[in-house]
Design a protein around this motif. Structure first.
Motif, PDB file in Angstrom:
ATOM      1  N   PHE A   9      15.621 -10.479  16.497  1.00  0.00           N
ATOM      2  CA  PHE A   9      14.449 -11.349  16.614  1.00  0.00           C
ATOM      3  C   PHE A   9      13.999 -11.893  15.254  1.00  0.00           C
ATOM      4  O   PHE A   9      13.180 -12.814  15.194  1.00  0.00           O
ATOM      5  CB  PHE A   9      13.288 -10.572  17.249  1.00  0.00           C
ATOM      6  N   ALA A  10      14.517 -11.323  14.169  1.00  0.00           N
ATOM      7  CA  ALA A  10      14.116 -11.738  12.827  1.00  0.00           C
ATOM      8  C   ALA A  10      15.217 -12.511  12.107  1.00  0.00           C
ATOM      9  O   ALA A  10      15.116 -12.758  10.906  1.00  0.00           O
ATOM     10  CB  ALA A  10      13.731 -10.510  11.997  1.00  0.00           C
ATOM     11  N   ASN A  38      31.398 -17.199   8.493  1.00  0.00           N
ATOM     12  CA  ASN A  38      30.939 -18.564   8.199  1.00  0.00           C
ATOM     13  C   ASN A  38      29.648 -18.928   8.932  1.00  0.00           C
ATOM     14  O   ASN A  38      29.577 -19.952   9.623  1.00  0.00           O
ATOM     15  CB  ASN A  38      32.040 -19.577   8.543  1.00  0.00           C
ATOM     16  N   ALA A  39      28.620 -18.124   8.757  1.00  0.00           N
ATOM     17  CA  ALA A  39      27.342 -18.342   9.438  1.00  0.00           C
ATOM     18  C   ALA A  39      26.282 -17.505   8.715  1.00  0.00           C
ATOM     19  O   ALA A  39      26.614 -16.691   7.846  1.00  0.00           O
ATOM     20  CB  ALA A  39      27.439 -17.918  10.905  1.00  0.00           C
ATOM     21  N   PRO A  40      24.998 -17.683   9.062  1.00  0.00           N
ATOM     22  CA  PRO A  40      23.976 -16.806   8.477  1.00  0.00           C
ATOM     23  C   PRO A  40      24.319 -15.340   8.737  1.00  0.00           C
ATOM     24  O   PRO A  40      24.674 -14.976   9.856  1.00  0.00           O
ATOM     25  CB  PRO A  40      22.692 -17.224   9.208  1.00  0.00           C
ATOM     26  N   VAL A  41      24.204 -14.524   7.708  1.00  0.00           N
ATOM     27  CA  VAL A  41      24.569 -13.109   7.815  1.00  0.00           C
ATOM     28  C   VAL A  41      23.322 -12.282   8.118  1.00  0.00           C
ATOM     29  O   VAL A  41      22.363 -12.305   7.355  1.00  0.00           O
ATOM     30  CB  VAL A  41      25.235 -12.616   6.521  1.00  0.00           C
ATOM     31  N   PRO A  42      23.315 -11.549   9.230  1.00  0.00           N
ATOM     32  CA  PRO A  42      22.140 -10.748   9.585  1.00  0.00           C
ATOM     33  C   PRO A  42      22.001  -9.506   8.722  1.00  0.00           C
ATOM     34  O   PRO A  42      22.943  -9.086   8.041  1.00  0.00           O
ATOM     35  CB  PRO A  42      22.405 -10.373  11.047  1.00  0.00           C
ATOM     36  N   ALA A  43      20.818  -8.927   8.759  1.00  0.00           N
ATOM     37  CA  ALA A  43      20.569  -7.668   8.062  1.00  0.00           C
ATOM     38  C   ALA A  43      21.442  -6.561   8.653  1.00  0.00           C
ATOM     39  O   ALA A  43      21.975  -6.679   9.758  1.00  0.00           O
ATOM     40  CB  ALA A  43      19.092  -7.300   8.170  1.00  0.00           C
ATOM     41  N   PHE A  44      21.565  -5.491   7.881  1.00  0.00           N
ATOM     42  CA  PHE A  44      22.375  -4.354   8.335  1.00  0.00           C
ATOM     43  C   PHE A  44      21.676  -3.068   7.927  1.00  0.00           C
ATOM     44  O   PHE A  44      21.237  -2.915   6.782  1.00  0.00           O
ATOM     45  CB  PHE A  44      23.765  -4.397   7.698  1.00  0.00           C
ATOM     46  N   GLY A  45      21.553  -2.132   8.875  1.00  0.00           N
ATOM     47  CA  GLY A  45      21.006  -0.843   8.515  1.00  0.00           C
ATOM     48  C   GLY A  45      20.201  -0.184   9.606  1.00  0.00           C
ATOM     49  O   GLY A  45      20.406  -0.436  10.798  1.00  0.00           O
ATOM     50  N   LYS A 134      10.801 -12.253   5.506  1.00  0.00           N
ATOM     51  CA  LYS A 134       9.456 -11.710   5.743  1.00  0.00           C
ATOM     52  C   LYS A 134       9.366 -11.052   7.121  1.00  0.00           C
ATOM     53  O   LYS A 134       8.810  -9.948   7.266  1.00  0.00           O
ATOM     54  CB  LYS A 134       8.420 -12.822   5.620  1.00  0.00           C
ATOM     55  N   LYS A 135       9.939 -11.709   8.112  1.00  0.00           N
ATOM     56  CA  LYS A 135       9.887 -11.159   9.466  1.00  0.00           C
ATOM     57  C   LYS A 135      10.698  -9.868   9.561  1.00  0.00           C
ATOM     58  O   LYS A 135      10.284  -8.895  10.214  1.00  0.00           O
ATOM     59  CB  LYS A 135      10.402 -12.193  10.465  1.00  0.00           C
TER      60      LYS A 135
END
Length: 224
Positions: A9-10, A38-45, A134-135
């Motif tokens: 969602f963020a 080849n795209a926006p990389v999401p957070a991991f953890g 931020k989100k």
């Protein structure tokens, strides 16, 4: 290849078009390397993280290729080895998204989610990604310490709070209390260049993690 990250969602949509220069680069790379992320990389953890690590942006043959932050290049080897040493990961990191490694108490973000030309995002691109950062940070209920890897990450985090950069100068090992009570710690980025030139050493990098652990413990003792 599918990866929505632990905080879908963020995240920026995979087809995000906020930054024309980055969109153009993604399009070119999809033609050259169709099997890459080849795209926006999401957070991991870990969504229960007390520590957030904020890097600069995906590396061309690192996260831009694999779809996971700090995975596929030398900076990831340094970061994940340090996470492992401090008990912040489990499993064996093999610089592949299918290596099964997981984080414990930590979440990795990037200030910019897409690969920028020459690893140098411009101000508008950093600003366009800031709402996602931020989100994501706001979705971590146990977050006490943020580790900024490099000045671009530091500056974006300070701007996110609405504070003046002059009041929160970047410096390796510098520690800042943010308006929300969280602690921001600075480190030089663990890039191959910084490590090879010894601007950053393994000992220096480990020291900021010790500093983060100490800051988190102090923060927890102050809670009612």
């Amino acid at each position: 290849m599918s990866n929505h990250g632990p905080l879908p969602f963020a995240e920026a949509p995979k087809g995000c078009r906020r930054c024309p220069r980055l969109v153009s680069l993604r399009r070119d790379l999809r033609r050259e390397e169709p099997d890459w992320w080849n795209a926006p990389v999401p957070a991991f953890g870990d969504p229960a993280a007390w520590l957030a690590i904020v890097g600069l942006a995906p590396g061309k043959e690192g996260a831009n290729r694999t779809g996971r932050p700090f995975t596929g290049d030398a900076s990831g080897d340094t970061l994940f080895a340090t996470l492992d040493k401090f008990g912040l990961s489990k499993g064996q990191f093999r610089s592949r998204v299918d290596d099964g490694v997981q984080l414990k108490g930590a979440m990795i973000f990037n200030a910019v989610k897409c690969l920028p030309p020459e690893n140098r995002p411009v101000g508008a691109e950093i600003a366009n990604c800031r709402p996602f950062l931020k989100k994501g940070l706001g979705a971590l209920p146990n977050l006490r310490v943020i580790l900024a890897l490099g000045k671009i990450a530091h500056d974006s985090l300070i701007r996110m709070t609405g504070c003046r950069l002059s009041e929160f100068p970047f410096g390796h090992g510098a520690e800042h209390r943010l308006p929300d009570g969280r602690i921001l710690i600075n480190s030089y980025h663990c890039s191959r260049y910084n490590m090879n030139t010894r601007r950053l050493t393994v000992d220096m990098f480990e020291d900021v993690f010790r500093q983060a652990l100490a800051a988190a413990q102090l923060s927890s003792t102050r809670r009612p």
